[in-house]
Design an enzyme around this catalytic site. Structure first.
Site, short mmCIF file in Angstrom:
data_model
loop_
_atom_site.label_atom_id
_atom_site.label_comp_id
_atom_site.label_asym_id
_atom_site.label_seq_id
_atom_site.Cartn_x
_atom_site.Cartn_y
_atom_site.Cartn_z
N HIS A 133 0.85 -1.19 0.00
CA HIS A 133 0.00 0.00 0.00
C HIS A 133 0.89 1.24 0.00
CE1 HIS A 133 -3.29 -2.60 1.88
NE2 HIS A 133 -3.80 -2.14 0.76
N LYS B 59 -3.94 -0.26 -8.27
CA LYS B 59 -5.16 0.54 -8.24
C LYS B 59 -4.94 1.77 -7.38
CE LYS B 59 -7.29 -2.02 -4.38
NZ LYS B 59 -8.36 -2.96 -3.98
#
Length: 241
Positions: free
Chosen positions: A106, A136
């Site tokens: 992340h 994403k």
């Protein structure tokens, strides 16, 4: 560069990500990393620096938000539609041939700086040299201000083993480690402020933005026991030690 948006009625399946579950059997990918940790680590240390040629004419954050059901840029399929709060990017011709083993990163930045962070990273994310086939980014217009993926974890990078037998090669691990270090440096150089790291993730002290989780052997709730287990993951250790 405007995003190419072919007039095709294509169905783009969601990312093939395995949900976290309790008691997950350790896959062969993990066993291979554990059994060959010292050898892989030594090989990585001897390898030269990786170079990532940045992609040019890539969409900005506004352009990503307008990608709709299907668009293409630099060999990546893009989609941002429906009620999904994420804008997805997937390499049309994947470079990694193995099955997803749960390893992901992340990137957490200040909520208001997501467009600036994307601008800083886009040339690397779309690079043909990038080891990341799927990633994403949060569409900040679709999430409430206090949501988990609003305060942090706005970017997710999914890492897949590069070999067909779903094992990581030393060269790919080295390239991945160099790539995430490059992402960290780029965000810092551009004055991006870090966001809230997810409770589920772990990261070394020198990572300001990136964090790690294996979603086959952990959940979003986190906890110290989970974080300790993640710190012992051989993939994480090869990225940080």
């Amino acid at each position: 560069m405007p995003i190419n948006r072919p007039n095709l009625n294509l169905h783009i399946p969601p990312l093939n990500i395995v949900a976290a579950y309790d008691g997950a059997e350790i896959p062969s990918t993990n066993k291979h990393l554990k059994n060959n940790f010292n050898s892989l680590h030594n090989q990585m240390r001897k390898m030269p620096l990786s170079h990532f040629k940045e992609a040019l004419d890539v969409p900005d954050y506004s352009g990503m938000r307008q990608s709709g059901f299907f668009a293409m840029s630099q060999g990546f399929q893009l989609n941002n539609h429906g009620y999904d709060v994420f804008i997805h990017a997937r390499r049309e011709s994947p470079q990694s041939l193995g099955k997803f083993a749960g390893d992901k990163f992340h990137i957490s930045v200040l909520r208001d700086m997501v467009p600036q962070a994307f601008q800083a990273l886009s040339g690397l994310l779309f690079s043909e040299d990038s080891p990341v086939d799927k990633w994403k980014v949060t569409d900040m217009e679709k999430v409430v201000q206090q949501a988990r993926v609003s305060l942090g974890a706005q970017f997710t990078l999914y890492i897949k083993p590069d070999q067909e037998n779903s094992q990581y090669s030393a060269s790919f691990l080295h390239k991945t480690r160099q790539f995430i270090e490059c992402l960290e440096s780029r965000l810092s150089e551009n004055g991006v402020i870090s966001g809230q790291c997810p409770e589920s993730d772990v990261h070394p002290e020198n990572w300001k933005y990136l964090s790690y989780r294996n979603e086959l052997r952990s959940g979003r709730d986190g906890g110290e026991m989970q974080r300790q287990a993640l710190r012992e993951e051989p993939f994480y250790r090869l990225m940080t030690e």
